[in-house]
Design a protein around this motif. Structure first.
Motif, PDB file in Angstrom:
ATOM      1  N   ILE A 281       0.835  -1.212   0.000  1.00 53.97           N
ATOM      2  CA  ILE A 281       0.000   0.000   0.000  1.00 53.97           C
ATOM      3  C   ILE A 281       0.864   1.253   0.000  1.00 53.97           C
ATOM      4  O   ILE A 281       0.731   2.139  -0.851  1.00 53.97           O
ATOM      5  CB  ILE A 281      -0.935   0.018   1.232  1.00 53.97           C
ATOM      6  CG1 ILE A 281      -1.952  -1.119   1.139  1.00 53.97           C
ATOM      7  CG2 ILE A 281      -1.665   1.356   1.345  1.00 53.97           C
ATOM      8  CD1 ILE A 281      -2.805  -1.253   2.390  1.00 53.97           C
ATOM      9  N   VAL A 282       1.800   1.319   0.975  1.00 54.70           N
ATOM     10  CA  VAL A 282       2.584   2.552   1.117  1.00 54.70           C
ATOM     11  C   VAL A 282       3.451   2.792  -0.115  1.00 54.70           C
ATOM     12  O   VAL A 282       3.546   3.913  -0.618  1.00 54.70           O
ATOM     13  CB  VAL A 282       3.463   2.506   2.388  1.00 54.70           C
ATOM     14  CG1 VAL A 282       4.307   3.755   2.482  1.00 54.70           C
ATOM     15  CG2 VAL A 282       2.597   2.357   3.618  1.00 54.70           C
ATOM     16  N   ASN A 283       4.054   1.710  -0.653  1.00 50.01           N
ATOM     17  CA  ASN A 283       4.939   1.925  -1.789  1.00 50.01           C
ATOM     18  C   ASN A 283       4.175   2.253  -3.055  1.00 50.01           C
ATOM     19  O   ASN A 283       4.650   3.029  -3.889  1.00 50.01           O
ATOM     20  CB  ASN A 283       5.851   0.723  -1.982  1.00 50.01           C
ATOM     21  CG  ASN A 283       6.978   0.759  -0.987  1.00 50.01           C
ATOM     22  OD1 ASN A 283       7.762   1.698  -0.968  1.00 50.01           O
ATOM     23  ND2 ASN A 283       7.026  -0.223  -0.113  1.00 50.01           N
ATOM     24  N   ALA A 284       2.977   1.669  -3.190  1.00 53.09           N
ATOM     25  CA  ALA A 284       2.161   2.044  -4.348  1.00 53.09           C
ATOM     26  C   ALA A 284       1.780   3.518  -4.237  1.00 53.09           C
ATOM     27  O   ALA A 284       1.863   4.272  -5.221  1.00 53.09           O
ATOM     28  CB  ALA A 284       0.910   1.177  -4.403  1.00 53.09           C
ATOM     29  N   ALA A 285       1.422   3.947  -3.007  1.00 51.41           N
ATOM     30  CA  ALA A 285       1.091   5.358  -2.809  1.00 51.41           C
ATOM     31  C   ALA A 285       2.301   6.235  -3.110  1.00 51.41           C
ATOM     32  O   ALA A 285       2.193   7.300  -3.723  1.00 51.41           O
ATOM     33  CB  ALA A 285       0.628   5.579  -1.372  1.00 51.41           C
ATOM     34  N   LYS A 286       3.490   5.754  -2.717  1.00 51.65           N
ATOM     35  CA  LYS A 286       4.712   6.535  -2.960  1.00 51.65           C
ATOM     36  C   LYS A 286       4.973   6.671  -4.453  1.00 51.65           C
ATOM     37  O   LYS A 286       5.236   7.767  -4.956  1.00 51.65           O
ATOM     38  CB  LYS A 286       5.896   5.844  -2.286  1.00 51.65           C
ATOM     39  CG  LYS A 286       7.197   6.607  -2.425  1.00 51.65           C
ATOM     40  CD  LYS A 286       8.303   5.917  -1.661  1.00 51.65           C
ATOM     41  CE  LYS A 286       9.537   6.808  -1.610  1.00 51.65           C
ATOM     42  NZ  LYS A 286      10.574   6.224  -0.754  1.00 51.65           N
ATOM     43  N   THR A 287       4.861   5.554  -5.175  1.00 54.48           N
ATOM     44  CA  THR A 287       5.088   5.609  -6.616  1.00 54.48           C
ATOM     45  C   THR A 287       4.128   6.589  -7.273  1.00 54.48           C
ATOM     46  O   THR A 287       4.521   7.399  -8.114  1.00 54.48           O
ATOM     47  CB  THR A 287       4.886   4.213  -7.230  1.00 54.48           C
ATOM     48  OG1 THR A 287       5.666   3.290  -6.504  1.00 54.48           O
ATOM     49  CG2 THR A 287       5.281   4.192  -8.690  1.00 54.48           C
ATOM     50  N   TRP A 288       2.869   6.500  -6.855  1.00 52.62           N
ATOM     51  CA  TRP A 288       1.861   7.355  -7.483  1.00 52.62           C
ATOM     52  C   TRP A 288       2.078   8.821  -7.100  1.00 52.62           C
ATOM     53  O   TRP A 288       2.123   9.703  -7.959  1.00 52.62           O
ATOM     54  CB  TRP A 288       0.470   6.885  -7.055  1.00 52.62           C
ATOM     55  CG  TRP A 288      -0.615   7.801  -7.529  1.00 52.62           C
ATOM     56  CD1 TRP A 288      -0.951   8.059  -8.825  1.00 52.62           C
ATOM     57  CD2 TRP A 288      -1.462   8.603  -6.705  1.00 52.62           C
ATOM     58  NE1 TRP A 288      -1.963   8.966  -8.867  1.00 52.62           N
ATOM     59  CE2 TRP A 288      -2.305   9.334  -7.586  1.00 52.62           C
ATOM     60  CE3 TRP A 288      -1.610   8.786  -5.328  1.00 52.62           C
ATOM     61  CZ2 TRP A 288      -3.267  10.221  -7.119  1.00 52.62           C
ATOM     62  CZ3 TRP A 288      -2.569   9.665  -4.871  1.00 52.62           C
ATOM     63  CH2 TRP A 288      -3.379  10.370  -5.759  1.00 52.62           C
ATOM     64  N   LEU A 289       2.283   9.090  -5.794  1.00 53.45           N
ATOM     65  CA  LEU A 289       2.357  10.482  -5.333  1.00 53.45           C
ATOM     66  C   LEU A 289       3.634  11.180  -5.776  1.00 53.45           C
ATOM     67  O   LEU A 289       3.607  12.337  -6.184  1.00 53.45           O
ATOM     68  CB  LEU A 289       2.270  10.528  -3.810  1.00 53.45           C
ATOM     69  CG  LEU A 289       0.889  10.819  -3.219  1.00 53.45           C
ATOM     70  CD1 LEU A 289       0.974  10.873  -1.721  1.00 53.45           C
ATOM     71  CD2 LEU A 289       0.346  12.140  -3.767  1.00 53.45           C
ATOM     72  N   THR A 290       4.781  10.463  -5.696  1.00 48.48           N
ATOM     73  CA  THR A 290       6.029  11.132  -6.098  1.00 48.48           C
ATOM     74  C   THR A 290       5.992  11.470  -7.575  1.00 48.48           C
ATOM     75  O   THR A 290       6.672  12.383  -8.023  1.00 48.48           O
ATOM     76  CB  THR A 290       7.264  10.265  -5.793  1.00 48.48           C
ATOM     77  OG1 THR A 290       6.997   8.942  -6.209  1.00 48.48           O
ATOM     78  CG2 THR A 290       7.600  10.287  -4.319  1.00 48.48           C
ATOM     79  N   GLY A 291       5.175  10.710  -8.341  1.00 49.78           N
ATOM     80  CA  GLY A 291       5.018  11.071  -9.745  1.00 49.78           C
ATOM     81  C   GLY A 291       4.012  12.206  -9.924  1.00 49.78           C
ATOM     82  O   GLY A 291       4.258  13.162 -10.648  1.00 49.78           O
ATOM     83  N   ALA A 292       2.881  12.107  -9.226  1.00 45.11           N
ATOM     84  CA  ALA A 292       1.784  13.045  -9.470  1.00 45.11           C
ATOM     85  C   ALA A 292       2.005  14.383  -8.773  1.00 45.11           C
ATOM     86  O   ALA A 292       1.778  15.441  -9.353  1.00 45.11           O
ATOM     87  CB  ALA A 292       0.462  12.425  -9.002  1.00 45.11           C
ATOM     88  N   ALA A 293       2.445  14.359  -7.501  1.00 40.59           N
ATOM     89  CA  ALA A 293       2.609  15.613  -6.751  1.00 40.59           C
ATOM     90  C   ALA A 293       3.758  15.439  -5.754  1.00 40.59           C
ATOM     91  O   ALA A 293       3.528  15.144  -4.592  1.00 40.59           O
ATOM     92  CB  ALA A 293       1.311  15.963  -6.025  1.00 40.59           C
ATOM     93  N   PRO A 294       4.999  15.567  -6.246  1.00 40.42           N
ATOM     94  CA  PRO A 294       6.161  15.235  -5.407  1.00 40.42           C
ATOM     95  C   PRO A 294       6.190  16.005  -4.090  1.00 40.42           C
ATOM     96  O   PRO A 294       6.622  15.461  -3.073  1.00 40.42           O
ATOM     97  CB  PRO A 294       7.356  15.598  -6.278  1.00 40.42           C
ATOM     98  CG  PRO A 294       6.847  16.123  -7.543  1.00 40.42           C
ATOM     99  CD  PRO A 294       5.372  16.017  -7.583  1.00 40.42           C
ATOM    100  N   GLU A 295       5.739  17.280  -4.096  1.00 40.10           N
ATOM    101  CA  GLU A 295       5.865  18.055  -2.858  1.00 40.10           C
ATOM    102  C   GLU A 295       4.878  17.600  -1.797  1.00 40.10           C
ATOM    103  O   GLU A 295       5.042  17.892  -0.629  1.00 40.10           O
ATOM    104  CB  GLU A 295       5.746  19.552  -3.147  1.00 40.10           C
ATOM    105  CG  GLU A 295       4.406  20.054  -3.663  1.00 40.10           C
ATOM    106  CD  GLU A 295       4.124  19.650  -5.097  1.00 40.10           C
ATOM    107  OE1 GLU A 295       5.090  19.310  -5.826  1.00 40.10           O
ATOM    108  OE2 GLU A 295       2.956  19.647  -5.506  1.00 40.10           O
ATOM    109  N   VAL A 296       3.861  16.841  -2.224  1.00 40.63           N
ATOM    110  CA  VAL A 296       2.851  16.371  -1.275  1.00 40.63           C
ATOM    111  C   VAL A 296       3.322  15.104  -0.560  1.00 40.63           C
ATOM    112  O   VAL A 296       2.896  14.814   0.548  1.00 40.63           O
ATOM    113  CB  VAL A 296       1.516  16.121  -2.003  1.00 40.63           C
ATOM    114  CG1 VAL A 296       0.481  15.558  -1.054  1.00 40.63           C
ATOM    115  CG2 VAL A 296       1.021  17.412  -2.618  1.00 40.63           C
TER     116      VAL A 296
END
Lengths: 381, 533
Positions: free
Chosen positions: A318-333
């Motif tokens: 869960i956390v790593n999928a969220a990381k992959t998605w978020l660091t791509g979509a909105a890195p500062e978030v």
């Protein structure tokens, strides 16, 4: 019960779930990637294969972390060090496999050594041209380090926060050491530009699928091993140590041996996870030792639910999928999200996702019980 | 034209009345502006020997190609921007049309002579600092000519420090040449100073095949004594550096140790409290620059200390009330939650101030420093930080020992349940302690902003080290924190020359792991039944 001191490894439902997840990772994903024609609705994009393989390695690491934190109460903030050491062992093997195909065409020395004007291979690089030796080192090096550190720490009853700080300092010191060029591990850049692994080209898609399958099998074995440990007598001693160490001591058990055993096993599992990780991402550098990485492992376990090995795997995904998605979509978030995750999970979800599911199940069965109670007097649970 | 000639004649006549060496000065400066290169060379050289500071602007102008002559009367002029000045009197002449002036040509040989003369002349400058610098610079170039200039400068010199520097440089000039007894005396004079330059000089004498054996022997002895001195200075310097590092660690760790002592939790966001303090200093600096008059801006640092204390302290109290108090009895989870807070704070600062390093300027009274011994430079900012650190420690000690809050804090540290049973409001003490610890970290951040750049990662740099200080020193004890941070700082710096910075750190870590074998609860552990929880 015929065998009082051994619980069954898993419930039938647990086995079913285990085999189902294994089937998806080992059969369905490779088939969807290799056999379904590209462009088809069921085809799995190429980039997802090493990504899922990477998650499997992280999940292995999370399982190791859960073994020591969830079951023995040892919060190691340096678990990433064992992961990185395993990774470096594998990286050294892969570097030796490059042979004279490097930029400087040196048949023995890796490129960075030629670049730094080294004349011969340092002694600790010998033997890494053989796979069996590298594979052995992947478990031996983290294991020995964990044994020495654990023996020193547990013997003198270093527990709790103290142990966390010591392990964090360990990984910090290793990071600083590996950043040095004259350590002979490639310094800042680490080890990269791998060519092949056991004769297979590292970059090619079939190898990647193979690595995914290997990681999934590794994850399954690690899970079964940890499951086997925690259902044994030793596992129960660990649980008791987690909850009341002094009491266990007064009952006549020596905590040192039990803790040391799980700590070393967890380090070895982490080492294997690191070794499987490196060929899939194609690089290992000292950044893997950073204390922040190690703390992140703890949050995977906490998100999934500590003390439940399946939860650790779930949390890592869960956390790593969220990381992959978020660091791509909105890195500062991403850091806001990760920080909030740490706070929210520790404050409101002490049992993680698995805890939510269990609560929900309990509530449902409680609801069913009240329905039954209208016809028949309720039984105590 | 005739009028001008007469005027020039009168001027010359007037000049003739001046003292002889002044006349020489004017004549030589005029020659400097002549067409003949050999005349210019001579003049430049003689001006150097003359020892008159007024020649400096003209010589500099010639070297830079800014010396001109007025075509009408051949008077030397100095160009500055578009304006001209009289090279003899420095009188401003305003702008002149190009047709009225001609440029004096210069070549590299002339430039070399001018440079030598200028260095001699600065020995006679009106500015004390210039004379001192010149006397020190002469050391590197010990020729007989400089020796002559030095001797003349020594006669007119009044300032004791400049005199010492001149004597020193004279000795250096005397080492290489001259009568045997003079050379021996010069070597003896040099042996007392542990300057790396002296060592180089004496080394050349030792390796000089033509030097008499007595001189070589004397030089060798002098070298040995200098080596000894340098070794001592080196150790002192390392110890000072170590104390400086240790005081920084102490600043960073003392708040952590207090909160750990009282509440038994490690605040992983402690480093970010330091960072918040540093950013407070930066903000206060920016505001002061905008609001205060320029001569008062230096006081922003003093102003930012209490503000940083309040900002970080308030954030700390918020943290305790909002997060940490819900996690009592779960120290490991507290670590993770505070780590999350640290990530959020870092990213928040990065979003507000951007990720670039911010510079917090040293105020005037913190820049520079002084030579305590030759080769051992003490910078003001390091010294002030050491002083500030001990001052803070004293204040904390007073709070702990002399106030009711301190008494309650110590009681909770020793035995929380018993303290609560005695009516001490432990929850309030926790919040206040956390505020105090965080506020101290904020002040530490102001201090750290003076020795490095301010970045969102500032806290992370010191956090692992300050954890080690707490582990090493034991909790709830200021003495432990003091001894631990200073000794870790000094050990680190003493190891650095042998092992390098990184291996030194690794060695310190191994040392601490071995140390806790012997004392698992730190150097100054609290004793009693309450320890095992």
């Amino acid at each position: 019960m015929p065998e009082a001191d051994r619980q069954s490894l898993m419930t039938p439902r647990g086995w079913a779930a285990f085999l189902a997840v294994g089937f998806v990772l080992i059969v369905l994903i490779p088939v969807a990637n290799r056999l379904v024609t590209p462009g088809g609705a069921l085809h799995l994009p190429e980039y997802l294969v090493p990504l899922i393989g990477k998650y499997c390695c992280y999940a292995m690491l999370a399982v190791a972390m859960d073994l020591i934190w969830g079951y023995a109460g040892i919060l190691s903030l340096g678990q990433g060090a064992f992961f990185a050491l395993g990774g470096y062992c594998m990286g050294m093997y892969l570097m030796r496999q490059i042979g004279d195909r490097g930029v400087y065409k040196n048949p023995v020395l890796p490129d960075f050594m030629v670049f730094l004007n080294w004349k011969e291979l340092p002694w600790y690089w010998h033997g890494f041209d053989m796979f069996w030796f590298a594979a052995l080192m992947v478990v031996v090096v983290p294991g020995v380090l964990a044994f020495v550190l654990g023996w020193l720490a547990f013997r003198s009853r270093v527990t709790g926060v103290y142990l966390s700080i010591i392990t964090q300092a360990l990984t910090f010191a290793l990071m600083l050491a590996f950043f040095r060029n004259n350590m002979g591990f490639g310094g800042n850049n680490g080890l990269t530009d791998f060519k092949d692994l056991l004769g297979f080209t590292v970059q090619s898609q079939p190898t990647r699928v193979g690595l995914l399958i290997a990681s999934a099998i590794g994850l399954g074995l690690a899970f079964l091993l940890c499951r086997w440990i925690i259902t044994s007598k030793l596992g129960r001693v660990c649980l008791a140590l987690r909850d009341a160490e002094s009491r266990v001591r007064f009952l006549g058990y020596s905590p040192t041996g039990a803790k040391l055993f799980v700590f070393v096993v967890a380090a070895m599992i982490s080492g294997v996870a690191g070794a499987l990780y490196v060929p899939q991402v194609g690089i290992i550098n000292p950044g893997e030792f950073s204390p922040a990485n190690s703390i992140e492992i703890a949050i995977w376990v906490a998100v999934g639910g500590r003390g439940t090995l399946a939860g650790a795997i779930l949390g890592a995904f869960i956390v790593n999928a969220a990381k992959t998605w978020l660091t791509g979509a909105a890195p500062e978030v991403w850091l806001f999200f990760l920080g909030a995750l740490f706070i929210v999970v520790t404050l409101f979800l002490p049992h993680g996702v698995v805890g939510i599911v269990r609560d929900w199940q309990a509530r449902r069965s409680a609801a069913r019980a009240t329905v039954l109670a209208s016809t028949r007097p309720a039984e105590a649970t | 034209m005739l009028v001008l000639r007469i005027l020039a004649g009168v001027l010359l006549l007037a000049l003739a009345w001046q003292p002889t060496h002044a006349q020489g000065f004017e004549e030589l400066v005029r020659k400097l502006a002549s067409d003949n290169f050999s005349e210019k060379l001579q003049a430049a050289e003689k001006l150097g020997d003359l020892g008159d500071g007024r020649a400096v602007p003209a010589l500099k102008a010639l070297a830079d190609g800014l010396l001109y002559v007025r075509t009408s009367d051949q008077a030397p002029l100095i160009q500055n921007g578009s304006r001209y000045f009289d090279a003899l009197t420095g009188q401003g002449l305003g702008e002149l049309p190009d047709s009225e002036v001609g440029k004096v040509r210069v070549n590299n040989r002339l430039r070399g002579v001018i440079a030598a003369s200028l260095s001699k002349l600065s020995l006679f400058s009106d500015d004390r600092a210039t004379r001192l610098a010149a006397a020190k610079a002469a050391f590197a170039n010990p020729t007989p000519e400089t020796a002559v200039a030095l001797e003349r400068a020594l006669r007119s010199e009044k300032d004791p420090e400049v005199m010492a520097a001149i004597r020193f440089s004279l000795a250096a000039a005397g080492v290489s040449a001259g009568a045997l007894s003079d050379r021996l005396k010069a070597i003896e004079a040099l042996a007392g100073t542990a300057d790396p330059q002296v060592r180089n000089l004496l080394n050349t004498v030792v390796n000089d095949r033509n030097a008499p054996s007595e001189v070589v022997k004397a030089a060798r002895d002098a070298l040995a004594s200098i080596e000894r001195q340098l070794a001592i200075v080196n150790i002192i310097e390392n110890v000072f550096q170590g104390i400086s590092l240790g005081s920084v660690l102490l600043l960073a760790a003392v708040g952590l140790a207090i909160t750990f002592g009282v509440m038994g939790v490690i605040n992983m966001a402690h480093g970010e409290m330091i960072m918040l303090g540093a950013y407070t200093a930066y903000t206060v600096q920016q505001v002061c620059r905008a609001v205060l008059p320029a001569d008062l801006v230096g006081f922003y640092l003093i102003l930012s200390l209490p503000i940083a204390f309040l900002v970080s302290g308030a954030v700390g109290v918020l943290l305790e009330r909002g997060v940490i108090r819900h996690l009592y009895g779960r120290p490991l989870e507290t670590m993770l939650a505070t780590w999350g807070i640290s990530l959020v704070l870092q990213q928040a600062v990065r979003s507000i101030f951007d990720a670039q390093n911010k510079e917090v300027a040293n105020p005037d009274w913190m820049t520079g420093g002084f030579d305590l011994v030759a080769g051992f430079f003490v910078s003001w900012n390091r010294l002030y930080i050491i002083i500030f650190c001990f001052l803070m420690l004293a204040i904390i000690a007073v709070i702990l020992r002399r106030t009711a809050f301190g008494l309650h804090m110590r009681a909770v540290t020793q035995n929380r349940d018993m303290a609560a049973a005695m009516g001490i409001p432990t929850a309030r003490i926790d919040a206040l302690t956390f505020g105090l610890g965080s506020g101290l970290a904020g002040m530490a951040g102001v201090a750290l902003s003076q020795i490095g750049n301010v970045s969102p990662n500032l806290g992370q740099i010191y956090i692992v080290d300050s954890f080690l200080v707490v582990v090493f020193g034991g909790v709830g004890n200021l003495m432990g924190t003091l001894v631990a941070s200073l000794s870790l700082g000094v050990i680190n710096k003493l190891l650095e020359p042998f092992a390098g910075a990184v291996l030194g750190k690794v060695a310190v870590l191994v040392f601490i792991i071995l140390f806790i074998q012997w004392r698992p609860r730190g150097l100054f552990a609290l004793k009693g039944r309450f320890v095992e929880q």
